[in-house]
Scaffold this active site. Structure first.
Site, PDB file in Angstrom:
ATOM      1  CE  LYS A  41      -3.171  -2.483   2.984  1.00  0.00           C
ATOM      2  NZ  LYS A  41      -3.322  -2.811   4.428  1.00  0.00           N
ATOM      3  N   GLY A  42       2.159   1.052   0.318  1.00  0.00           N
ATOM      4  CA  GLY A  42       3.035   2.195   0.575  1.00  0.00           C
ATOM      5  C   GLY A  42       3.219   3.157  -0.578  1.00  0.00           C
ATOM      6  CD  GLU A  97       8.394  -0.866  -2.777  1.00  0.00           C
ATOM      7  OE1 GLU A  97       7.262  -0.375  -2.645  1.00  0.00           O
ATOM      8  OE2 GLU A  97       8.677  -2.011  -2.359  1.00  0.00           O
ATOM      9  CG  ASP A  98       6.987   1.968   0.211  1.00  0.00           C
ATOM     10  OD1 ASP A  98       7.766   1.114  -0.270  1.00  0.00           O
ATOM     11  OD2 ASP A  98       6.253   1.728   1.192  1.00  0.00           O
ATOM     12  CG  ASP A 101      15.188  -1.519   4.764  1.00  0.00           C
ATOM     13  OD1 ASP A 101      16.120  -0.775   5.053  1.00  0.00           O
ATOM     14  OD2 ASP A 101      14.646  -2.282   5.584  1.00  0.00           O
ATOM     15  CE  LYS A 129      14.813   2.760   5.675  1.00  0.00           C
ATOM     16  NZ  LYS A 129      14.467   2.200   6.975  1.00  0.00           N
ATOM     17  CG  PHE A 150      10.800   2.677  10.868  1.00  0.00           C
ATOM     18  CD1 PHE A 150      10.982   1.462  10.212  1.00  0.00           C
ATOM     19  CD2 PHE A 150       9.519   3.196  10.978  1.00  0.00           C
ATOM     20  CE1 PHE A 150       9.895   0.770   9.685  1.00  0.00           C
ATOM     21  CE2 PHE A 150       8.423   2.505  10.450  1.00  0.00           C
ATOM     22  CZ  PHE A 150       8.623   1.294   9.806  1.00  0.00           C
ATOM     23  CB  VAL A 151      11.074   7.347   7.026  1.00  0.00           C
ATOM     24  CG1 VAL A 151      12.392   8.019   7.356  1.00  0.00           C
ATOM     25  CG2 VAL A 151      11.254   6.335   5.901  1.00  0.00           C
ATOM     26  CG  ASP A 157       2.850   0.748   7.314  1.00  0.00           C
ATOM     27  OD1 ASP A 157       3.703   0.518   6.436  1.00  0.00           O
ATOM     28  OD2 ASP A 157       2.453  -0.125   8.119  1.00  0.00           O
ATOM     29  NE  ARG A 163      -0.415   1.875   4.820  1.00  0.00           N
ATOM     30  CZ  ARG A 163       0.633   1.084   4.544  1.00  0.00           C
ATOM     31  NH1 ARG A 163       1.651   1.570   3.871  1.00  0.00           N
ATOM     32  NH2 ARG A 163       0.651  -0.171   4.939  1.00  0.00           N
TER      33      ARG A 163
HETATM   34  P1  IMP Z   1      13.225  -4.570   1.527  1.00  0.00           P
HETATM   35  O1  IMP Z   1      12.813  -5.852   0.905  1.00  0.00           O
HETATM   36  O2  IMP Z   1      14.038  -4.766   2.771  1.00  0.00           O
HETATM   37  O3  IMP Z   1      13.893  -3.617   0.572  1.00  0.00           O
HETATM   38  O4  IMP Z   1      11.892  -3.961   2.095  1.00  0.00           O
HETATM   39  C1  IMP Z   1      11.266  -2.886   1.609  1.00  0.00           C
HETATM   40  C2  IMP Z   1       9.935  -2.733   2.330  1.00  0.00           C
HETATM   41  O5  IMP Z   1      10.103  -2.650   3.751  1.00  0.00           O
HETATM   42  C3  IMP Z   1       9.278  -1.439   1.920  1.00  0.00           C
HETATM   43  O6  IMP Z   1       8.436  -1.625   0.797  1.00  0.00           O
HETATM   44  C4  IMP Z   1       8.511  -1.055   3.156  1.00  0.00           C
HETATM   45  O7  IMP Z   1       7.243  -1.666   3.149  1.00  0.00           O
HETATM   46  C5  IMP Z   1       9.303  -1.622   4.303  1.00  0.00           C
HETATM   47  N1  IMP Z   1      10.172  -0.596   4.916  1.00  0.00           N
HETATM   48  C6  IMP Z   1      11.522  -0.551   4.888  1.00  0.00           C
HETATM   49  N2  IMP Z   1      11.995   0.515   5.542  1.00  0.00           N
HETATM   50  C7  IMP Z   1      10.914   1.190   5.999  1.00  0.00           C
HETATM   51  C8  IMP Z   1      10.755   2.411   6.754  1.00  0.00           C
HETATM   52  O8  IMP Z   1      11.706   3.118   7.129  1.00  0.00           O
HETATM   53  N3  IMP Z   1       9.474   2.785   7.026  1.00  0.00           N
HETATM   54  C9  IMP Z   1       8.388   2.061   6.619  1.00  0.00           C
HETATM   55  N4  IMP Z   1       8.495   0.920   5.911  1.00  0.00           N
HETATM   56  C10 IMP Z   1       9.744   0.481   5.609  1.00  0.00           C
HETATM   57 MG    MG Z   2       6.257  -1.523   0.782  1.00  0.00          MG
END
Ligand code: IMP
Ligand code: MG
Length: 176
Positions: A41-42, A97-98, A101, A129, A150-151, A157, A163
């Site tokens: 949903k992000g 994508e939002d 990470d 990040k 953490f944002v 969210d 959100r």
């Molecule tokens: P990845 O697979 O570790 O890159 O995960 C990415 C997903 O983790 C994003 O789509 C977010 O849903 C969640 N996420 C990672 N960091 C944050 C943050 O700082 N705030 C909120 N959601 C996050």
């Molecule tokens: Mg996400």
């Protein structure tokens, strides 16, 4: 625990940067149609704001995925909660994508979509990040690189809340 949020990127700055990304995309895809794949949903706020400033024909589709827990992460899977409604074959796809990470979600999602025969497949993220990256991901369009915090806000969210904040903020969990 008291939760507080401090502004990291103001609404004005987020929206100005999204306009720049939209201009860049409009230029690079000139004369073509684009399919924006919004990762729920992000990415909903980012996707709609971006789309409003793209000057080319745009269609939308939506996908919802969840990462498996750490125990199974090495199996390299994301679980599809909701798949796309339509085929992406022959289309110019931009995944929206939002935040990136570890990179795991997008790494697996892009692999999954690339075998469906899109004409082109690119990735656009509002936030990145880079310090947290565990898996390499080619990002074509990035709004902002941010430090490891953490944002929330602008679609992101914490436990499904925040959100709708119109800016990106850092969440602080303070002991009371
Ligand atoms: P990845 O697979 O570790 O890159 O995960 C990415 C997903 O983790 C994003 O789509 C977010 O849903 C969640 N996420 C990672 N960091 C944050 C943050 O700082 N705030 C909120 N959601 C996050
Ligand atoms: Mg996400």
């Amino acid at each position: 625990m008291a939760e507080t949020v401090s502004v990291l990127i103001s609404q004005e700055d987020v929206e100005a940067r999204i306009k720049e990304l939209a201009a860049q995309i409009s230029k690079e895809y000139e004369g073509q149609d684009i399919l924006l794949v919004c990762i729920l949903k992000g990415s909903i706020f980012f996707t709609t704001e971006l789309a409003k400033h793209i000057t080319l024909p745009v269609t939308f589709d939506f996908m919802s995925v969840s990462s498996y827990g750490d125990a199974t992460v090495s199996s390299g899977r994301v679980k599809i909660i909701k798949d796309l409604d339509d085929s992406i074959e022959g289309k110019n796809v931009i995944v929206i994508e939002d935040i990136i990470d570890s990179g795991r979600t997008l790494h697996h999602l892009l692999a999954l979509l690339s075998v469906r025969g899109p004409k082109s497949l690119k990735l656009c993220t509002l936030l990145d990040k880079p310090d947290r990256r565990e898996v390499e991901v080619d990002v074509d369009y990035t709004g902002f690189k941010i430090p490891d915090a953490f944002v929330v806000g602008y679609g992101l969210d914490y436990k499904q809340h925040y959100r709708n904040l119109p800016y990106v903020g850092v969440l602080h969990l303070d002991e009371e």
